[in-house]
Design a protein around this motif. Structure first.
Motif, PDB file in Angstrom:
ATOM      1  N   TYR A  22     -60.386 -25.764  37.700  1.00 51.69           N
ATOM      2  CA  TYR A  22     -61.041 -26.203  36.411  1.00 51.69           C
ATOM      3  C   TYR A  22     -61.520 -27.422  35.781  1.00 51.69           C
ATOM      4  CZ  TYR A  22     -59.459 -28.397  31.789  1.00 51.69           C
ATOM      5  OH  TYR A  22     -59.236 -28.639  30.450  1.00 51.69           O
ATOM      6  N   PHE A  23     -61.874 -28.639  36.505  1.00 48.29           N
ATOM      7  CA  PHE A  23     -63.284 -29.347  37.000  1.00 48.29           C
ATOM      8  C   PHE A  23     -64.070 -28.996  36.743  1.00 48.29           C
ATOM      9  CE2 PHE A  23     -65.823 -31.709  39.864  1.00 48.29           C
ATOM     10  CZ  PHE A  23     -66.375 -32.707  38.549  1.00 48.29           C
ATOM     11  N   SER A  24     -64.816 -28.087  37.670  1.00 52.91           N
ATOM     12  CA  SER A  24     -65.919 -27.510  37.968  1.00 52.91           C
ATOM     13  C   SER A  24     -66.172 -26.414  36.775  1.00 52.91           C
ATOM     14  CB  SER A  24     -65.729 -26.435  39.312  1.00 52.91           C
ATOM     15  OG  SER A  24     -65.503 -27.056  40.224  1.00 52.91           O
ATOM     16  N   GLU A  25     -65.012 -25.957  36.309  1.00 47.78           N
ATOM     17  CA  GLU A  25     -65.557 -24.676  34.966  1.00 47.78           C
ATOM     18  C   GLU A  25     -66.181 -26.252  33.519  1.00 47.78           C
ATOM     19  OE1 GLU A  25     -62.966 -22.265  31.807  1.00 47.78           O
ATOM     20  OE2 GLU A  25     -61.524 -22.772  33.474  1.00 47.78           O
ATOM     21  N   LYS A  26     -65.132 -27.333  33.418  1.00 45.20           N
ATOM     22  CA  LYS A  26     -65.266 -27.625  31.990  1.00 45.20           C
ATOM     23  C   LYS A  26     -66.520 -28.587  32.532  1.00 45.20           C
ATOM     24  CE  LYS A  26     -62.007 -26.049  30.569  1.00 45.20           C
ATOM     25  NZ  LYS A  26     -62.281 -25.479  28.363  1.00 45.20           N
ATOM     26  N   THR A  27     -66.831 -28.718  33.584  1.00 49.17           N
ATOM     27  CA  THR A  27     -68.262 -30.117  33.832  1.00 49.17           C
ATOM     28  C   THR A  27     -68.962 -29.167  33.890  1.00 49.17           C
ATOM     29  OG1 THR A  27     -66.900 -30.971  35.156  1.00 49.17           O
ATOM     30  CG2 THR A  27     -69.150 -31.442  35.402  1.00 49.17           C
ATOM     31  N   MET A  28     -69.686 -28.040  34.559  1.00 48.46           N
ATOM     32  CA  MET A  28     -70.832 -26.743  34.127  1.00 48.46           C
ATOM     33  C   MET A  28     -70.258 -26.209  32.183  1.00 48.46           C
ATOM     34  SD  MET A  28     -71.971 -26.416  36.313  1.00 48.46           S
ATOM     35  CE  MET A  28     -73.623 -25.413  35.641  1.00 48.46           C
ATOM     36  N   GLN A  29     -69.381 -26.343  31.713  1.00 43.39           N
ATOM     37  CA  GLN A  29     -69.780 -26.256  30.351  1.00 43.39           C
ATOM     38  C   GLN A  29     -69.955 -27.059  29.534  1.00 43.39           C
ATOM     39  OE1 GLN A  29     -65.258 -26.228  27.932  1.00 43.39           O
ATOM     40  NE2 GLN A  29     -65.990 -23.993  26.914  1.00 43.39           N
ATOM     41  N   LEU A  30     -69.710 -28.483  29.869  1.00 40.69           N
ATOM     42  CA  LEU A  30     -70.514 -29.798  29.422  1.00 40.69           C
ATOM     43  C   LEU A  30     -72.318 -29.466  29.450  1.00 40.69           C
ATOM     44  CD1 LEU A  30     -68.715 -32.364  28.732  1.00 40.69           C
ATOM     45  CD2 LEU A  30     -71.284 -32.701  29.823  1.00 40.69           C
ATOM     46  N   ILE A  31     -72.006 -29.326  30.796  1.00 41.47           N
ATOM     47  CA  ILE A  31     -73.924 -29.464  31.210  1.00 41.47           C
ATOM     48  C   ILE A  31     -74.563 -28.104  30.771  1.00 41.47           C
ATOM     49  CG2 ILE A  31     -75.509 -28.833  33.027  1.00 41.47           C
ATOM     50  CD1 ILE A  31     -73.311 -29.870  34.871  1.00 41.47           C
ATOM     51  N   ARG A  32     -73.947 -26.666  29.694  1.00 40.29           N
ATOM     52  CA  ARG A  32     -74.376 -25.799  29.294  1.00 40.29           C
ATOM     53  C   ARG A  32     -74.437 -26.475  27.835  1.00 40.29           C
ATOM     54  NH1 ARG A  32     -71.036 -22.516  32.877  1.00 40.29           N
ATOM     55  NH2 ARG A  32     -69.383 -22.600  30.577  1.00 40.29           N
ATOM     56  N   THR A  33     -74.066 -26.570  27.701  1.00 44.84           N
ATOM     57  CA  THR A  33     -73.759 -27.866  25.953  1.00 44.84           C
ATOM     58  C   THR A  33     -74.678 -28.296  25.982  1.00 44.84           C
ATOM     59  OG1 THR A  33     -71.829 -27.013  25.719  1.00 44.84           O
ATOM     60  CG2 THR A  33     -72.733 -28.783  23.877  1.00 44.84           C
ATOM     61  N   ARG A  34     -74.831 -29.276  27.407  1.00 42.73           N
ATOM     62  CA  ARG A  34     -75.901 -30.441  26.946  1.00 42.73           C
ATOM     63  C   ARG A  34     -77.403 -29.805  27.068  1.00 42.73           C
ATOM     64  NH1 ARG A  34     -75.604 -33.506  32.286  1.00 42.73           N
ATOM     65  NH2 ARG A  34     -77.308 -31.687  32.572  1.00 42.73           N
ATOM     66  N   GLU A  35     -77.105 -28.673  27.982  1.00 47.47           N
ATOM     67  CA  GLU A  35     -79.343 -28.308  27.481  1.00 47.47           C
ATOM     68  C   GLU A  35     -78.941 -27.419  26.341  1.00 47.47           C
ATOM     69  OE1 GLU A  35     -78.335 -25.222  30.903  1.00 47.47           O
ATOM     70  OE2 GLU A  35     -78.529 -27.200  33.021  1.00 47.47           O
ATOM     71  N   MET A  36     -78.276 -26.991  25.613  1.00 47.56           N
ATOM     72  CA  MET A  36     -78.696 -26.088  24.902  1.00 47.56           C
ATOM     73  C   MET A  36     -78.454 -27.060  24.157  1.00 47.56           C
ATOM     74  SD  MET A  36     -75.495 -23.998  22.124  1.00 47.56           S
ATOM     75  CE  MET A  36     -75.102 -25.601  22.061  1.00 47.56           C
ATOM     76  N   THR A  37     -77.949 -27.805  23.728  1.00 48.69           N
ATOM     77  CA  THR A  37     -78.056 -29.091  22.653  1.00 48.69           C
ATOM     78  C   THR A  37     -79.542 -29.567  22.613  1.00 48.69           C
ATOM     79  OG1 THR A  37     -75.652 -29.464  22.362  1.00 48.69           O
ATOM     80  CG2 THR A  37     -77.126 -31.233  21.806  1.00 48.69           C
ATOM     81  N   THR A  38     -79.991 -30.341  23.773  1.00 47.23           N
ATOM     82  CA  THR A  38     -80.984 -30.949  24.306  1.00 47.23           C
ATOM     83  C   THR A  38     -82.616 -29.597  23.376  1.00 47.23           C
ATOM     84  OG1 THR A  38     -81.027 -31.503  26.171  1.00 47.23           O
ATOM     85  CG2 THR A  38     -83.116 -30.952  25.744  1.00 47.23           C
ATOM     86  N   GLU A  39     -82.418 -28.253  23.650  1.00 48.68           N
ATOM     87  CA  GLU A  39     -83.531 -27.259  23.229  1.00 48.68           C
ATOM     88  C   GLU A  39     -83.136 -27.077  21.546  1.00 48.68           C
ATOM     89  OE1 GLU A  39     -82.641 -23.425  24.730  1.00 48.68           O
ATOM     90  OE2 GLU A  39     -82.773 -24.028  26.896  1.00 48.68           O
ATOM     91  N   ARG A  40     -81.960 -27.107  20.926  1.00 46.32           N
ATOM     92  CA  ARG A  40     -82.216 -27.488  19.767  1.00 46.32           C
ATOM     93  C   ARG A  40     -82.632 -28.574  18.777  1.00 46.32           C
ATOM     94  NH1 ARG A  40     -76.730 -24.069  18.087  1.00 46.32           N
ATOM     95  NH2 ARG A  40     -77.313 -22.250  19.543  1.00 46.32           N
ATOM     96  N   MET A  41     -82.436 -29.528  19.934  1.00 49.09           N
ATOM     97  CA  MET A  41     -83.017 -31.196  19.151  1.00 49.09           C
ATOM     98  C   MET A  41     -84.037 -30.903  19.488  1.00 49.09           C
ATOM     99  SD  MET A  41     -79.976 -31.886  17.729  1.00 49.09           S
ATOM    100  CE  MET A  41     -80.277 -33.515  17.300  1.00 49.09           C
ATOM    101  N   SER A  42     -84.553 -30.572  20.611  1.00 48.38           N
ATOM    102  CA  SER A  42     -86.587 -30.444  20.227  1.00 48.38           C
ATOM    103  C   SER A  42     -86.963 -29.274  19.591  1.00 48.38           C
ATOM    104  CB  SER A  42     -86.810 -29.890  21.958  1.00 48.38           C
ATOM    105  OG  SER A  42     -85.950 -31.411  22.604  1.00 48.38           O
ATOM    106  N   ALA A  43     -86.280 -28.263  18.965  1.00 45.29           N
ATOM    107  CA  ALA A  43     -87.355 -27.757  18.324  1.00 45.29           C
ATOM    108  C   ALA A  43     -86.818 -28.878  17.311  1.00 45.29           C
ATOM    109  CB  ALA A  43     -86.173 -25.925  18.343  1.00 45.29           C
ATOM    110  N   LEU A  44     -86.011 -29.270  16.260  1.00 41.62           N
ATOM    111  CA  LEU A  44     -86.021 -29.497  14.894  1.00 41.62           C
ATOM    112  C   LEU A  44     -87.187 -31.196  14.882  1.00 41.62           C
ATOM    113  CD1 LEU A  44     -82.064 -29.637  14.554  1.00 41.62           C
ATOM    114  CD2 LEU A  44     -83.734 -28.649  13.357  1.00 41.62           C
ATOM    115  N   GLY A  45     -87.653 -31.316  16.467  1.00 45.04           N
ATOM    116  CA  GLY A  45     -88.907 -32.293  16.526  1.00 45.04           C
ATOM    117  C   GLY A  45     -88.551 -33.665  17.039  1.00 45.04           C
TER     118      GLY A  45
END
Length: 206
Positions: A146-169
């Motif tokens: 469970y720990f690994s699943e949730k940690t990886m979920q957060l890392i994926r969200t962080r990467e996705m958010t980084t991409e989207r915020m970068s696209a917004l300038g």
């Protein structure tokens, strides 16, 4: 906080222009060294080799690495403990294990450092730990899937958010933590805060 409480002189080391930790500035400390890795609030991770250099550069004092966010990226300095008697690594269950309310942290180091901590903790520790907190912390380590699943979920969200915020300038600093440190070249942080507070944070506002 404790240095101020006991009137102990200390020096705060400023970050570099790119917000990285200047590891060489921590050499030959007269009393001790403590720093977070990954850093807060930048999320920048100091590579293990630089941590090792910092420990080597302070042979006569304790170097404490605060790894509250280590589970979100980077390699723990715990792998260096066997080789360095002056290294203490501290971690917590309050971040990646979502147990902030339990107030459970722990230290990793050679036996003499742990013994010294145990000697003073009952009279110095601000947070006592009850059996319920200990059982909750232990359960979180036992449920590794469970720990690994949730940690990886957060890392994926962080990467996705980084991409989207970068696209917004936004300029987003690469993070190895569970948060992002960023700025926008055209929108002042205070103005952005007010937009978010008022609920007017649609992409059109950028």
């Amino acid at each position: 906080m404790y240095a101020k409480l006991f009137d102990i002189p200390y020096e705060e080391i400023p970050l570099e222009e790119d917000f990285s930790i200047p590891s060489s500035a921590f050499a030959n400390s007269p009393g001790g060294v403590i720093f977070p890795n990954p850093n807060a609030p930048t999320g920048i991770f100091l590579e293990l080799e630089s941590v090792k250099e910092m420990v080597v550069a302070n042979p006569d004092c304790v170097v404490i690495v605060d790894e509250a966010y280590i589970d979100f990226g980077g390699e723990s300095a715990a792998s260096l403990i066997a080789d360095f008697e002056n290294l203490l690594v501290v971690q917590t269950t309050s971040k990646s294990r979502s147990l902030a309310g339990l107030r459970v942290g722990y230290a990793l180091g050679q036996a003499h450092l742990i013994e010294a901590l145990i000697r003073i903790k009952d009279s110095f520790n601000s947070y006592t730990i009850d059996r319920l907190a200990l059982r909750g912390a232990l359960a979180s380590f036992q449920d590794h899937a469970y720990f690994s699943e949730k940690t990886m979920q957060l890392i994926r969200t962080r990467e996705m958010t980084t991409e989207r915020m970068s696209a917004l300038g936004f300029h987003v600093i690469p993070s190895q933590a569970n948060f992002l440190f960023m700025e926008h070249p055209d929108i002042h942080a205070a103005d952005l805060y007010m937009l978010l507070k008022k609920g007017k944070c649609a992409c059109a506002a950028f």
